[in-house]
Write an enzyme that holds these catalytic residues in place. Structure first.
Site, short mmCIF file in Angstrom:
data_model
loop_
_atom_site.label_atom_id
_atom_site.label_comp_id
_atom_site.label_asym_id
_atom_site.label_seq_id
_atom_site.Cartn_x
_atom_site.Cartn_y
_atom_site.Cartn_z
CG LEU A 9 -1.93 -1.13 1.31
CD1 LEU A 9 -2.69 -1.06 2.62
CD2 LEU A 9 -2.88 -1.10 0.12
CB SER A 10 3.98 2.05 1.56
OG SER A 10 5.12 2.85 1.47
CD GLN A 11 5.95 5.82 -4.89
OE1 GLN A 11 6.33 6.57 -4.00
NE2 GLN A 11 6.75 5.43 -5.86
#
Length: 90
Positions: A9-11
């Site tokens: 979920l974390s770029q």
């Protein structure tokens, strides 16, 4: 072995994951929940409680995606040509 603590979920996590895969750097993937960033174990490793975080085989811990990419490029190289050349790792 190198361990990557990350979340899909974390770029910033995804770019480090992609760099490792693209360059064939062996690593252990530890998908981490955001709530886990506040555990005593994680805070002992990364007091900033951020993702991504890597822990290298020699115990070196690096967090913040740009710092991780710099570290990985200088230590392991960048066969895929994804990150610009820099200077001395130290």
């Amino acid at each position: 072995a190198l361990t990557l603590y990350w979340s899909p979920l974390s770029q910033p996590s995804r770019v480090v994951h992609w760099f490792l895969i693209s360059n064939g750097i062996p690593f252990e993937s530890k998908v981490t929940q955001f709530a886990d960033l506040r555990t005593p174990e994680f805070l002992a490793m990364n007091p900033h409680h951020t993702m991504p975080t890597i822990k290298d085989a020699d115990g070196t811990v690096v967090f913040e995606s740009n710092a991780i990419l710099y570290y990985l490029r200088e230590k392991y190289g960048d066969k895929a040509g994804l990150y610009p050349a820099t200077g001395d790792l130290k």
